[in-house]
Design a protein around this motif. Sequence first.
Motif, PDB file in Angstrom:
ATOM      1  N   ARG A 171       0.824  -1.212   0.000  1.00  0.00           N
ATOM      2  CA  ARG A 171       0.000   0.000   0.000  1.00  0.00           C
ATOM      3  C   ARG A 171       0.858   1.262   0.000  1.00  0.00           C
ATOM      4  O   ARG A 171       0.397   2.330   0.399  1.00  0.00           O
ATOM      5  CB  ARG A 171      -0.927   0.010   1.213  1.00  0.00           C
ATOM      6  N   THR A 172       2.084   1.129  -0.480  1.00  0.00           N
ATOM      7  CA  THR A 172       2.998   2.268  -0.544  1.00  0.00           C
ATOM      8  C   THR A 172       3.295   2.610  -2.002  1.00  0.00           C
ATOM      9  O   THR A 172       3.666   1.740  -2.785  1.00  0.00           O
ATOM     10  CB  THR A 172       4.305   1.950   0.197  1.00  0.00           C
ATOM     11  N   ALA A 173       3.114   3.872  -2.341  1.00  0.00           N
ATOM     12  CA  ALA A 173       3.443   4.371  -3.677  1.00  0.00           C
ATOM     13  C   ALA A 173       4.540   5.412  -3.550  1.00  0.00           C
ATOM     14  O   ALA A 173       4.430   6.337  -2.736  1.00  0.00           O
ATOM     15  CB  ALA A 173       2.210   4.978  -4.338  1.00  0.00           C
ATOM     16  N   HIS A 174       5.594   5.251  -4.318  1.00  0.00           N
ATOM     17  CA  HIS A 174       6.683   6.227  -4.332  1.00  0.00           C
ATOM     18  C   HIS A 174       6.663   6.986  -5.660  1.00  0.00           C
ATOM     19  O   HIS A 174       6.462   6.392  -6.723  1.00  0.00           O
ATOM     20  CB  HIS A 174       8.037   5.531  -4.170  1.00  0.00           C
ATOM     21  N   ILE A 175       6.922   8.285  -5.582  1.00  0.00           N
ATOM     22  CA  ILE A 175       6.928   9.149  -6.764  1.00  0.00           C
ATOM     23  C   ILE A 175       8.148  10.056  -6.720  1.00  0.00           C
ATOM     24  O   ILE A 175       8.406  10.697  -5.697  1.00  0.00           O
ATOM     25  CB  ILE A 175       5.673  10.053  -6.816  1.00  0.00           C
ATOM     26  N   GLY A 176       8.910  10.135  -7.815  1.00  0.00           N
ATOM     27  CA  GLY A 176       9.834  11.250  -7.962  1.00  0.00           C
ATOM     28  C   GLY A 176      11.314  10.992  -8.044  1.00  0.00           C
ATOM     29  O   GLY A 176      12.095  11.931  -8.207  1.00  0.00           O
ATOM     30  N   HIS A 177      11.764   9.711  -7.917  1.00  0.00           N
ATOM     31  CA  HIS A 177      13.206   9.479  -7.961  1.00  0.00           C
ATOM     32  C   HIS A 177      13.747   9.711  -9.367  1.00  0.00           C
ATOM     33  O   HIS A 177      13.013   9.732 -10.359  1.00  0.00           O
ATOM     34  CB  HIS A 177      13.533   8.056  -7.494  1.00  0.00           C
ATOM     35  N   ARG A 178      15.076   9.873  -9.442  1.00  0.00           N
ATOM     36  CA  ARG A 178      15.732  10.068 -10.725  1.00  0.00           C
ATOM     37  C   ARG A 178      16.109   8.711 -11.333  1.00  0.00           C
ATOM     38  O   ARG A 178      16.152   7.694 -10.653  1.00  0.00           O
ATOM     39  CB  ARG A 178      16.984  10.934 -10.565  1.00  0.00           C
ATOM     40  N   ASP A 179      16.386   8.710 -12.605  1.00  0.00           N
ATOM     41  CA  ASP A 179      16.625   7.455 -13.320  1.00  0.00           C
ATOM     42  C   ASP A 179      17.874   6.723 -12.859  1.00  0.00           C
ATOM     43  O   ASP A 179      18.016   5.526 -13.129  1.00  0.00           O
ATOM     44  CB  ASP A 179      16.715   7.711 -14.827  1.00  0.00           C
ATOM     45  N   ASP A 180      18.810   7.419 -12.185  1.00  0.00           N
ATOM     46  CA  ASP A 180      20.047   6.770 -11.745  1.00  0.00           C
ATOM     47  C   ASP A 180      20.009   6.360 -10.273  1.00  0.00           C
ATOM     48  O   ASP A 180      21.037   6.014  -9.699  1.00  0.00           O
ATOM     49  CB  ASP A 180      21.246   7.681 -11.997  1.00  0.00           C
ATOM     50  N   ASP A 181      18.834   6.343  -9.652  1.00  0.00           N
ATOM     51  CA  ASP A 181      18.729   5.969  -8.243  1.00  0.00           C
ATOM     52  C   ASP A 181      19.185   4.526  -8.045  1.00  0.00           C
ATOM     53  O   ASP A 181      18.702   3.602  -8.708  1.00  0.00           O
ATOM     54  CB  ASP A 181      17.288   6.133  -7.779  1.00  0.00           C
ATOM     55  N   GLU A 182      20.100   4.311  -7.119  1.00  0.00           N
ATOM     56  CA  GLU A 182      20.724   2.997  -6.943  1.00  0.00           C
ATOM     57  C   GLU A 182      19.759   1.929  -6.438  1.00  0.00           C
ATOM     58  O   GLU A 182      19.935   0.746  -6.724  1.00  0.00           O
ATOM     59  CB  GLU A 182      21.907   3.109  -5.976  1.00  0.00           C
ATOM     60  N   GLU A 183      18.735   2.325  -5.692  1.00  0.00           N
ATOM     61  CA  GLU A 183      17.830   1.335  -5.105  1.00  0.00           C
ATOM     62  C   GLU A 183      16.527   1.163  -5.880  1.00  0.00           C
ATOM     63  O   GLU A 183      15.620   0.452  -5.431  1.00  0.00           O
ATOM     64  CB  GLU A 183      17.493   1.719  -3.659  1.00  0.00           C
ATOM     65  N   GLN A 184      16.398   1.770  -7.044  1.00  0.00           N
ATOM     66  CA  GLN A 184      15.098   1.789  -7.703  1.00  0.00           C
ATOM     67  C   GLN A 184      14.585   0.399  -8.085  1.00  0.00           C
ATOM     68  O   GLN A 184      13.382   0.131  -8.015  1.00  0.00           O
ATOM     69  CB  GLN A 184      15.106   2.699  -8.929  1.00  0.00           C
ATOM     70  N   GLU A 185      15.456  -0.510  -8.467  1.00  0.00           N
ATOM     71  CA  GLU A 185      14.980  -1.837  -8.861  1.00  0.00           C
ATOM     72  C   GLU A 185      14.445  -2.605  -7.655  1.00  0.00           C
ATOM     73  O   GLU A 185      13.426  -3.303  -7.747  1.00  0.00           O
ATOM     74  CB  GLU A 185      16.092  -2.621  -9.557  1.00  0.00           C
ATOM     75  N   GLU A 186      15.107  -2.492  -6.525  1.00  0.00           N
ATOM     76  CA  GLU A 186      14.612  -3.141  -5.317  1.00  0.00           C
ATOM     77  C   GLU A 186      13.270  -2.552  -4.906  1.00  0.00           C
ATOM     78  O   GLU A 186      12.345  -3.279  -4.514  1.00  0.00           O
ATOM     79  CB  GLU A 186      15.624  -2.988  -4.181  1.00  0.00           C
ATOM     80  N   VAL A 187      13.159  -1.249  -5.006  1.00  0.00           N
ATOM     81  CA  VAL A 187      11.918  -0.576  -4.646  1.00  0.00           C
ATOM     82  C   VAL A 187      10.777  -1.028  -5.558  1.00  0.00           C
ATOM     83  O   VAL A 187       9.662  -1.314  -5.105  1.00  0.00           O
ATOM     84  CB  VAL A 187      12.105   0.953  -4.696  1.00  0.00           C
ATOM     85  N   ARG A 188      11.057  -1.119  -6.850  1.00  0.00           N
ATOM     86  CA  ARG A 188      10.025  -1.577  -7.796  1.00  0.00           C
ATOM     87  C   ARG A 188       9.530  -2.982  -7.453  1.00  0.00           C
ATOM     88  O   ARG A 188       8.349  -3.300  -7.630  1.00  0.00           O
ATOM     89  CB  ARG A 188      10.583  -1.572  -9.216  1.00  0.00           C
ATOM     90  N   ALA A 189      10.434  -3.806  -6.974  1.00  0.00           N
ATOM     91  CA  ALA A 189      10.076  -5.192  -6.670  1.00  0.00           C
ATOM     92  C   ALA A 189       9.242  -5.307  -5.395  1.00  0.00           C
ATOM     93  O   ALA A 189       8.536  -6.310  -5.213  1.00  0.00           O
ATOM     94  CB  ALA A 189      11.338  -6.033  -6.543  1.00  0.00           C
ATOM     95  N   LEU A 190       9.298  -4.305  -4.522  1.00  0.00           N
ATOM     96  CA  LEU A 190       8.676  -4.431  -3.210  1.00  0.00           C
ATOM     97  C   LEU A 190       7.430  -3.574  -3.015  1.00  0.00           C
ATOM     98  O   LEU A 190       6.496  -3.998  -2.336  1.00  0.00           O
ATOM     99  CB  LEU A 190       9.695  -4.081  -2.123  1.00  0.00           C
ATOM    100  N   LEU A 191       7.415  -2.384  -3.585  1.00  0.00           N
ATOM    101  CA  LEU A 191       6.315  -1.460  -3.311  1.00  0.00           C
ATOM    102  C   LEU A 191       5.143  -1.669  -4.265  1.00  0.00           C
ATOM    103  O   LEU A 191       5.269  -2.272  -5.324  1.00  0.00           O
ATOM    104  CB  LEU A 191       6.807  -0.016  -3.412  1.00  0.00           C
ATOM    105  N   GLY A 192       4.000  -1.113  -3.870  1.00  0.00           N
ATOM    106  CA  GLY A 192       2.810  -1.238  -4.696  1.00  0.00           C
ATOM    107  C   GLY A 192       2.915  -0.520  -6.018  1.00  0.00           C
ATOM    108  O   GLY A 192       2.399  -0.981  -7.043  1.00  0.00           O
ATOM    109  N   LEU A 193       3.596   0.632  -6.033  1.00  0.00           N
ATOM    110  CA  LEU A 193       3.750   1.408  -7.269  1.00  0.00           C
ATOM    111  C   LEU A 193       4.959   2.331  -7.121  1.00  0.00           C
ATOM    112  O   LEU A 193       5.143   2.954  -6.072  1.00  0.00           O
ATOM    113  CB  LEU A 193       2.504   2.255  -7.543  1.00  0.00           C
ATOM    114  N   VAL A 194       5.750   2.421  -8.174  1.00  0.00           N
ATOM    115  CA  VAL A 194       6.946   3.272  -8.175  1.00  0.00           C
ATOM    116  C   VAL A 194       6.951   4.064  -9.477  1.00  0.00           C
ATOM    117  O   VAL A 194       6.919   3.488 -10.576  1.00  0.00           O
ATOM    118  CB  VAL A 194       8.230   2.430  -8.049  1.00  0.00           C
ATOM    119  N   THR A 195       7.021   5.397  -9.357  1.00  0.00           N
ATOM    120  CA  THR A 195       6.942   6.272 -10.523  1.00  0.00           C
ATOM    121  C   THR A 195       8.081   7.273 -10.490  1.00  0.00           C
ATOM    122  O   THR A 195       8.120   8.137  -9.605  1.00  0.00           O
ATOM    123  CB  THR A 195       5.609   7.041 -10.549  1.00  0.00           C
ATOM    124  N   PRO A 196       9.031   7.201 -11.411  1.00  0.00           N
ATOM    125  CA  PRO A 196      10.123   8.179 -11.427  1.00  0.00           C
ATOM    126  C   PRO A 196       9.641   9.562 -11.848  1.00  0.00           C
ATOM    127  O   PRO A 196       8.558   9.710 -12.435  1.00  0.00           O
ATOM    128  CB  PRO A 196      11.095   7.594 -12.458  1.00  0.00           C
TER     129      PRO A 196
END
Length: 301
Positions: A171-196
């Motif tokens: 039930r967590t949605a993240h918005i706003g990281h940059r394309d070079d964020d080191e943890e973005q793939e892990e976040v995509r795998a765990l959170l409900g929605l991830v939007t750069p």
Amino acid sequence: MITLLSAPSNLGLRPPRRGSVPGTAKAPEALREAGLHIRFAARGATDGGVVLPARYVDDDDTRESGHVRNETALIEHSRRLSARVTEALAAGSAPLVIGGDCALLLGAGIASARRGRTGLVHVDGHTDFRHPGNSDETASVAGEALAAAIGLHWPAIADIDGLSPYFAAARTAHIGHRDDDEEQEEVRALLGLVTPAADVVARGASDVATASAAIAGPDGYWLQVDVDVLDPSVMPAVDSPDPGGLTAAQLTDLLRELAPGAIGASITVFDPDLDPDGRYARLLVEILDAGLSELGTRVTG
């Protein structure tokens, strides 16, 4: 109704230089000086006062392994902030926490967990997902708050009072990281929605906000906003400015769409030490006044 809570904490940040103190603790009063409280009072908001932290200490030379900087003070401040957020919610008000650094998410999370748990919409230029499982440099909760909020950190901060996780990852949605964020793939795998940030620009704030609110839940969610989601050409007065962020208009539109469904919000990481003439404080007041005026108006629980 909105209740403004000042939380001038810098406990979760690394010092800008050895022996120095991060400037984010000055943000609530800098924004007050720039007219934030007057603007919101004109809309019927109340001033809920200040939740003061303990003294910031640069403890790199004395901190034991397995602990974050200013750990004891940070945990205590999180508990006290949680209590004040809970009071506002119980009174039928939407708390607007003016920070301070983004470790304030722990206090909001504790309040959410005690309330019966809500979703989270996390708007930030970084994923804030460093944790002991992916880094040997874990120490500053301001860069680790989202990981701690969903239970991926040392129990001392991720399981305060046995309440882990403060927010469910699904039930967590993240918005706003940059394309070079080191943890973005892990976040995509765990959170409900991830939007750069690039997707907000491409798709528009309304589309991203609608999708994020649907994930976080129709019964309300906490809205965490780190102002480094803005591009540094717009907002350089933050500790970690990275190119590729949002414009002031894009962030305003995003907040305007998200605010009505939020039970409360926290605004973090503005640093007045990097804003000597106050221009960025005034810009931030304009964004928050336009974007958050309807905070909590669609929440029924």
